[in-house]
Design a protein around this motif. Structure first.
Motif, mmCIF file in Angstrom:
data_model
loop_
_atom_site.group_PDB
_atom_site.id
_atom_site.type_symbol
_atom_site.label_atom_id
_atom_site.label_comp_id
_atom_site.label_asym_id
_atom_site.label_seq_id
_atom_site.Cartn_x
_atom_site.Cartn_y
_atom_site.Cartn_z
ATOM 1 N N SER A 37 0.827 -1.203 0.000
ATOM 2 C CA SER A 37 0.000 0.000 0.000
ATOM 3 C C SER A 37 0.867 1.262 0.000
ATOM 4 O O SER A 37 0.558 2.233 -0.700
ATOM 5 N N ALA A 38 1.946 1.249 0.755
ATOM 6 C CA ALA A 38 2.854 2.400 0.796
ATOM 7 C C ALA A 38 3.456 2.668 -0.577
ATOM 8 O O ALA A 38 3.547 3.823 -1.015
ATOM 9 N N PHE A 39 3.853 1.621 -1.273
ATOM 10 C CA PHE A 39 4.384 1.776 -2.632
ATOM 11 C C PHE A 39 3.313 2.314 -3.575
ATOM 12 O O PHE A 39 3.570 3.209 -4.384
ATOM 13 N N GLN A 40 2.096 1.778 -3.469
ATOM 14 C CA GLN A 40 1.012 2.234 -4.350
ATOM 15 C C GLN A 40 0.691 3.704 -4.120
ATOM 16 O O GLN A 40 0.518 4.460 -5.088
ATOM 17 N N LYS A 41 0.633 4.126 -2.854
ATOM 18 C CA LYS A 41 0.346 5.532 -2.543
ATOM 19 C C LYS A 41 1.449 6.434 -3.084
ATOM 20 O O LYS A 41 1.167 7.486 -3.660
#
Length: 178
Positions: A37-41
């Motif tokens: 999720s951190a990478f996607q954000k």
């Protein structure tokens, strides 16, 4: 103190090693959904391409390519680290912020290498994919679930048995030899 200067190249391709503050921790694989999720954000705010990646319990290796007119990989890492830290803090209520309101989850710095050419890219990608074997986590690279090797195999870039005998000659950089 020596002033460290990063090689900020717009549209560059870079190899990174990013580690947790506690190298005995397993937070990265314990909270893999939060890391994804951190990478996607971060990618929504500032696009980049992940060319190869492996996530181990306490550190990760990534080959990242930036857009043509953009050289801000430090901003991307800051966003990734912050989003992951907030995710972990939400999942672990006993985790307390420091004086500045942050969490001591990550090492403050990371290691980066500018990928110079196709041979350098291949060497870095091979290092990434073999890293779980190097650390004794699996006997074959394809056995590690948190690796881009699965995409490389699916796309026919690497054979299914690549590195499977544990004898692949990997170059040791980005972290101390064990």
């Amino acid at each position: 103190m020596v002033q460290y200067r990063r090689n900020l190249i717009p549209g560059g391709t870079f190899f990174f090693t990013v580690a947790l503050a506690d190298r005995r921790s397993t937070l990265l694989i314990d909270h893999i959904a939060g890391l994804r999720s951190a990478f996607q954000k971060a990618r929504l705010d500032k696009p980049f391409r992940v060319d190869a990646m492996v996530v181990l319990p306490d550190h990760l290796h990534v080959i990242m390519t930036l857009p043509e007119a953009d050289a801000d990989f430090p901003g991307r890492w800051k966003a990734i680290k912050a989003a992951f830290s907030r995710s972990v803090a939400a999942a672990i209520p006993t985790l307390r912020p420091n004086r500045r309101g942050g969490y001591r989850i990550w090492q403050s710095r990371y290691w980066e290498h500018t990928v110079r050419d196709d041979a350098d890219f291949e060497r870095c990608a091979n290092y990434i994919h073999f890293n779980p074997v190097k650390h004794g986590l699996v006997s074959a690279p394809r056995a590690w679930p948190y690796s881009s090797i699965h995409r490389y195999i699916r796309e026919g870039i690497l054979p299914t048995d690549w590195g499977g005998d544990g004898g692949h000659n990997c170059i040791g950089f980005g972290e101390p030899r064990e």
